[in-house]
Design a protein around this motif. Sequence first.
Motif, PDB file in Angstrom:
ATOM      1  N   GLU A   1       0.836  -1.156   0.212  1.00  0.00           N
ATOM      2  CA  GLU A   1      -0.019   0.034   0.067  1.00  0.00           C
ATOM      3  C   GLU A   1       0.683   1.298  -0.026  1.00  0.00           C
ATOM      4  N   ALA A   2       2.073   1.362   0.842  1.00  0.00           N
ATOM      5  CA  ALA A   2       2.586   2.515   0.834  1.00  0.00           C
ATOM      6  C   ALA A   2       3.447   2.674  -0.486  1.00  0.00           C
ATOM      7  N   GLU A   3       4.115   1.345  -0.929  1.00  0.00           N
ATOM      8  CA  GLU A   3       4.443   1.391  -2.334  1.00  0.00           C
ATOM      9  C   GLU A   3       3.854   2.266  -3.293  1.00  0.00           C
ATOM     10  N   HIS A   4       2.593   1.834  -3.544  1.00  0.00           N
ATOM     11  CA  HIS A   4       1.666   2.316  -4.526  1.00  0.00           C
ATOM     12  C   HIS A   4       1.459   3.927  -4.179  1.00  0.00           C
ATOM     13  N   ALA A   5       1.087   4.073  -2.963  1.00  0.00           N
ATOM     14  CA  ALA A   5       0.880   5.609  -2.634  1.00  0.00           C
ATOM     15  C   ALA A   5       2.308   6.367  -2.992  1.00  0.00           C
ATOM     16  N   LEU A   6       3.434   5.863  -3.024  1.00  0.00           N
ATOM     17  CA  LEU A   6       4.636   6.533  -3.384  1.00  0.00           C
ATOM     18  C   LEU A   6       4.617   6.595  -4.688  1.00  0.00           C
ATOM     19  N   TRP A   7       4.195   5.479  -5.621  1.00  0.00           N
ATOM     20  CA  TRP A   7       4.233   5.873  -7.128  1.00  0.00           C
ATOM     21  C   TRP A   7       3.237   6.760  -7.613  1.00  0.00           C
ATOM     22  N   ARG A   8       1.988   6.586  -6.722  1.00  0.00           N
ATOM     23  CA  ARG A   8       0.798   7.738  -7.044  1.00  0.00           C
ATOM     24  C   ARG A   8       1.505   9.150  -6.957  1.00  0.00           C
TER      25      ARG A   8
ATOM     26  N   GLU B   1      -7.884  -1.208  15.569  1.00  0.00           N
ATOM     27  CA  GLU B   1      -7.805   0.321  15.693  1.00  0.00           C
ATOM     28  C   GLU B   1      -6.411   0.935  16.093  1.00  0.00           C
ATOM     29  N   ASP B   2      -5.840   0.487  16.254  1.00  0.00           N
ATOM     30  CA  ASP B   2      -4.274   1.031  16.261  1.00  0.00           C
ATOM     31  C   ASP B   2      -3.895   1.795  15.053  1.00  0.00           C
ATOM     32  N   GLU B   3      -3.610   3.071  15.201  1.00  0.00           N
ATOM     33  CA  GLU B   3      -2.962   3.930  14.110  1.00  0.00           C
ATOM     34  C   GLU B   3      -1.475   3.763  13.984  1.00  0.00           C
ATOM     35  N   PHE B   4      -1.124   3.347  12.733  1.00  0.00           N
ATOM     36  CA  PHE B   4       0.300   3.016  12.536  1.00  0.00           C
ATOM     37  C   PHE B   4       0.884   3.922  11.158  1.00  0.00           C
ATOM     38  N   GLU B   5       2.020   3.793  11.112  1.00  0.00           N
ATOM     39  CA  GLU B   5       2.487   4.580  10.098  1.00  0.00           C
ATOM     40  C   GLU B   5       3.622   3.415   9.335  1.00  0.00           C
ATOM     41  N   VAL B   6       3.552   3.238   7.992  1.00  0.00           N
ATOM     42  CA  VAL B   6       4.430   2.472   7.164  1.00  0.00           C
ATOM     43  C   VAL B   6       5.381   3.704   6.512  1.00  0.00           C
TER      44      VAL B   6
ATOM     45  N   MET C   1      13.842  -2.788  -8.575  1.00  0.00           N
ATOM     46  CA  MET C   1      13.948  -1.749  -7.260  1.00  0.00           C
ATOM     47  C   MET C   1      14.122  -2.529  -6.312  1.00  0.00           C
ATOM     48  N   ARG C   2      14.623  -1.531  -5.232  1.00  0.00           N
ATOM     49  CA  ARG C   2      14.516  -2.468  -3.725  1.00  0.00           C
ATOM     50  C   ARG C   2      13.871  -1.375  -2.672  1.00  0.00           C
ATOM     51  N   TYR C   3      13.024  -1.525  -1.863  1.00  0.00           N
ATOM     52  CA  TYR C   3      12.615  -0.776  -1.084  1.00  0.00           C
ATOM     53  C   TYR C   3      12.845  -1.198   0.453  1.00  0.00           C
ATOM     54  N   THR C   4      13.119  -0.343   1.583  1.00  0.00           N
ATOM     55  CA  THR C   4      12.863  -0.983   2.747  1.00  0.00           C
ATOM     56  C   THR C   4      11.702  -0.103   3.496  1.00  0.00           C
ATOM     57  N   CYS C   5      11.268  -0.698   4.463  1.00  0.00           N
ATOM     58  CA  CYS C   5      10.337  -0.171   5.313  1.00  0.00           C
ATOM     59  C   CYS C   5      10.459  -0.226   6.834  1.00  0.00           C
ATOM     60  N   VAL C   6       9.834   0.861   7.504  1.00  0.00           N
ATOM     61  CA  VAL C   6       9.656   0.608   8.973  1.00  0.00           C
ATOM     62  C   VAL C   6       8.054   0.996   9.358  1.00  0.00           C
TER      63      VAL C   6
END
Lengths: 148, 148, 148, 148
Positions: C41-48, C79-84, C96-101
Amino acid sequence: MMPTTATPRHSEYRLRRRVHFYEADPAGIVHFSWFSRYLEEAEHALWREAGLSIAPLTSDIAFPRVAMTFDFRRPLRFEDEFEVHIRIAAIGRASMRYTCVVTHGGQEVATGSLTIACVQRGVDGTMHAVPIPDHIRSRFEVAAEASA
Amino acid sequence: MMPTTATPRHSEYRLRRRVHFYEADPAGIVHFSWFSRYLEEAEHALWREAGLSIAPLTSDIAFPRVAMTFDFRRPLRFEDEFEVHIRIAAIGRASMRYTCVVTHGGQEVATGSLTIACVQRGVDGTMHAVPIPDHIRSRFEVAAEASA
Amino acid sequence: MMPTTATPRHSEYRLRRRVHFYEADPAGIVHFSWFSRYLEEAEHALWREAGLSIAPLTSDIAFPRVAMTFDFRRPLRFEDEFEVHIRIAAIGRASMRYTCVVTHGGQEVATGSLTIACVQRGVDGTMHAVPIPDHIRSRFEVAAEASA
Amino acid sequence: MMPTTATPRHSEYRLRRRVHFYEADPAGIVHFSWFSRYLEEAEHALWREAGLSIAPLTSDIAFPRVAMTFDFRRPLRFEDEFEVHIRIAAIGRASMRYTCVVTHGGQEVATGSLTIACVQRGVDGTMHAVPIPDHIRSRFEVAAEASA
């Protein structure tokens, strides 16, 4: 003591959402199983807006789903932005019923309904119906124009 | 008392499975998120074969996942029959590590690994590491040829 | 003609998200299979954000996932709010290579990585590696501090 | 040449399945969204038994879902073995309707229905209703005792 209007009751919610890649199937459209999840996401957002969680960590009260219907009219595709408009159609002693309309670009994608029951869970996992607690019931009301 | 050979230890399992429609994405191939589920299905089948459930209803011992890796070589498509071969690669005091190979038609589709920890859950949901109970550890052994 | 700085390159994205009920398992925590979906999801948001879709309806170029790793440190609950926080760690000729936290309340929940390949799909569904098209490559750059 | 009875028509299927861990939610029971997937798994197994795939790789005919209903009576839990009994309730010119009963240990867990349409897909992704092709229609018949 007089009742006050300080605490508004909640009867509907509009969830805006984008289709994730993993929600679409080989036909390129959102798999129909996701619509029940979209509806539930809108339900939980409605509860949060009413200051409630539908599943607090320590509660022995739960709201299992007892009936669901869906009619699908148009497909949703990857990255489509859509809206789930959920409305409370009925509040019974130990159950609630929602209707929802899913739209995309002003067009109706799907309509659905969901009935939930209020139960108390025993330590052995059994569930028996109980009245919806007042602190929950008092936060909700039936929407003016909820379609059946 | 002498140890007996009456209870064989389990170290691997071969799960055969068919791809469901809802597991494939708009590219027509199984979405990569499903491979971690396939691996877990094989793990739970291995535990059942060893006479155990990994998550009995009343247990306060649980096995959360702490690390996972996957390499994907070929796609799987709707209705493909495939095999998930899981092997125990390591058994530690409070953790276990599996490797797996996913094959289809004799060809390697993916390889993966999964590390799980053994924890005790408190009533407040907290988890702390504990040794794997003997009645569980005694049912498993490291597979002879488990790849790292 | 001189190159311009009018088009900034994108190298990272921070996705904020809340845990849905259906993402958590009987242990009360997000099932580990969801983290690969959160990362995507984060990858596709980055592309958008870079003005691109990773899977346009009519394209014969696709980006299958070829490797993934995850380490899980803390659980997420309903219901936890989190960040990717996804970052581009490497851009190769055809990959391509991504890392995430993943973080929640300032604490690290999980770290992961994802490698994707660029392929051209034939009408028969076959895929062969091709260089990342310039109109895509030119929108991205490696993040300054991407961890390996 | 006379028609023969060599090719039996198919009207129902009994799918046996075990609940996967990732299908159960924090309440410890199968999330209701999975029942639509269980129903579809049974549908596709019925088609395979009839010698058909509902989504062949190269077909421009597809069967999108247009309506679904479910009533839930009892919960399913991790590792429960259950049965999905699907029956063809109606076959129209360009649609079919199934009913299903989900049981566990001889007790009714859920009942449901699913209506699908037959469409032809254009190269631009549009879909328009078409009659069910004869080579498909000829393999199926309405079940004797399908409940509405």
